[in-house]
Motif scaffolding. Sequence first.
Motif, PDB file in Angstrom:
ATOM      1  N   LYS A 183       0.835  -1.205   0.000  1.00  0.00           N
ATOM      2  CA  LYS A 183       0.000   0.000   0.000  1.00  0.00           C
ATOM      3  C   LYS A 183       0.870   1.256   0.000  1.00  0.00           C
ATOM      4  O   LYS A 183       0.542   2.257  -0.647  1.00  0.00           O
ATOM      5  CB  LYS A 183      -0.941  -0.017   1.201  1.00  0.00           C
TER       6      LYS A 183
ATOM      7  N   GLU B  67       2.021   2.562  -3.428  1.00  0.00           N
ATOM      8  CA  GLU B  67       1.110   3.333  -4.262  1.00  0.00           C
ATOM      9  C   GLU B  67       1.319   4.840  -4.118  1.00  0.00           C
ATOM     10  O   GLU B  67       0.865   5.611  -4.968  1.00  0.00           O
ATOM     11  CB  GLU B  67      -0.331   2.966  -3.915  1.00  0.00           C
ATOM     12  N   PHE B  68       2.017   5.249  -3.072  1.00  0.00           N
ATOM     13  CA  PHE B  68       2.259   6.671  -2.840  1.00  0.00           C
ATOM     14  C   PHE B  68       3.609   7.129  -3.401  1.00  0.00           C
ATOM     15  O   PHE B  68       3.933   8.316  -3.334  1.00  0.00           O
ATOM     16  CB  PHE B  68       2.204   6.987  -1.346  1.00  0.00           C
TER      17      PHE B  68
ATOM     18  N   GLU C  62       6.035   8.187  -6.158  1.00  0.00           N
ATOM     19  CA  GLU C  62       6.025   8.672  -7.530  1.00  0.00           C
ATOM     20  C   GLU C  62       7.296   8.220  -8.261  1.00  0.00           C
ATOM     21  O   GLU C  62       8.354   8.063  -7.635  1.00  0.00           O
ATOM     22  CB  GLU C  62       5.942  10.205  -7.558  1.00  0.00           C
TER      23      GLU C  62
ATOM     24  N   SER D 217       0.966  -6.658  -7.764  1.00  0.00           N
ATOM     25  CA  SER D 217       0.491  -5.271  -7.798  1.00  0.00           C
ATOM     26  C   SER D 217       1.645  -4.294  -8.010  1.00  0.00           C
ATOM     27  O   SER D 217       1.475  -3.247  -8.648  1.00  0.00           O
ATOM     28  CB  SER D 217      -0.259  -4.934  -6.505  1.00  0.00           C
ATOM     29  N   LEU D 218       2.828  -4.632  -7.487  1.00  0.00           N
ATOM     30  CA  LEU D 218       3.985  -3.756  -7.663  1.00  0.00           C
ATOM     31  C   LEU D 218       4.402  -3.668  -9.130  1.00  0.00           C
ATOM     32  O   LEU D 218       4.942  -2.651  -9.568  1.00  0.00           O
ATOM     33  CB  LEU D 218       5.164  -4.263  -6.822  1.00  0.00           C
TER      34      LEU D 218
ATOM     35  N   LEU E  38       2.619  -0.745 -11.106  1.00  0.00           N
ATOM     36  CA  LEU E  38       2.803   0.643 -10.690  1.00  0.00           C
ATOM     37  C   LEU E  38       3.797   1.336 -11.622  1.00  0.00           C
ATOM     38  O   LEU E  38       4.681   0.700 -12.206  1.00  0.00           O
ATOM     39  CB  LEU E  38       3.308   0.702  -9.243  1.00  0.00           C
ATOM     40  N   GLU E  39       3.665   2.650 -11.737  1.00  0.00           N
ATOM     41  CA  GLU E  39       4.581   3.394 -12.602  1.00  0.00           C
ATOM     42  C   GLU E  39       5.990   3.469 -12.027  1.00  0.00           C
ATOM     43  O   GLU E  39       6.968   3.479 -12.764  1.00  0.00           O
ATOM     44  CB  GLU E  39       4.039   4.813 -12.832  1.00  0.00           C
TER      45      GLU E  39
END
Length: 286
Positions: free
Chosen positions: A192, A195-196, A198, A240-241, A244-245
Motif C-alpha cells: 500500500k 502506491e504513494f 512517484e 500489484s507492484l 505501478l509506474e
Amino acid sequence: MDNQFASSLQDLLQKLAFASDTETIKAVTATLNQQYYCSAACVPALLAISTENQQWQIRQLAAVELRKRISTFWEEIDDNSQQQMRVAILKAIVDETNDLTRHGLARVISTIAKSDIPNKKWEDLIQFLYSCCQSATATHREIGVYVLDSLFETIADTMGAHLQHLFELFAVLITDPESLTVQVTTLEALGKVAEFIEPEDRVGVTTFQGLVPAMVQVLEKCLATDNEDSASRCFDVFNSLLILEAPLLNRHFGELIEFSINVGSNEDLDENLRIMALNFLVWTAT
C-alpha cells in the motif's frame, strides 16, 4: 449506556452466532435491524459486547456489526463518550486473545479513524500504533502493523504523509524475529505504501528497492512452511507492484524471475503455490 438495551442486544447476537437454521437467522437479523441498529445506542452497546463477552464468537460478531454502524452513528455520540470508547477499544485490542476478534476490532479502529483523523481528533492513535509495533510482545506488534495496514484503506492520504517514518518502522518489522504474521502483514502494508511513491521520487524508490530482498525472504518462509494463504497474499503484493509506474522491482527483476522459475518448477511444493509463482512470471512478461 442503556444496560437493558445492551443485554437484550447481546442475547440476540448469542442466538445469531449459534443459529443453525435459516428461519432463526432471518428473524433475529430482522429484529436487530428494526429495533437495535436504527439507534446510536447500538454503538456503545456493541463495543461493550465486543470487549467484555466471554465467548469470542460473540465478541467477534459484535465487532463486525459495530464497524458497520460507526459510519452512520459515530457523529451522533457526544465527545466524552467518544473518548471513553477510543480508550476502551485500544485497551481491548491489546488484551484480546482471539485473532478474528482482534481483526474485527482493528477494522472498527480504522473506521473510527476515518471520521476522527480528518477532524483533528484521536491524534495519539498513530503514536499508539507505533508503540505497539515496537513492543517486545509479538502479538502487540501484530496488532500495531495490522491496524496500520487497515488505516491505508480509510485514511490513505494521512498515512501517505508519514511515509518516512513508516519506511523506518517497516524495515524493522519485515524481519521480525518471532512472528511470520508480522512479516506478512508488513509486506502487505508495504504494498500500500508503494502506491504513494512517484516515479520521480528517487529517495522513495531507492528505499523501497532496498526492502525487496527482505520481502522475498518473507515469501520464501511462507512457501517453506506450506502457508498457502500467506504466500498468496505475498504474491498478490508483488503482482500489484509490477503494474505501478514507479520502478520498484526493476533492480531485482533478475532474481525475482529466477526465484519464480525455481518455485514453479519445484515438484515438492503444493501445486497451488507453484501456479502462483508461474502467474507472477506471466505478470512480469505482461
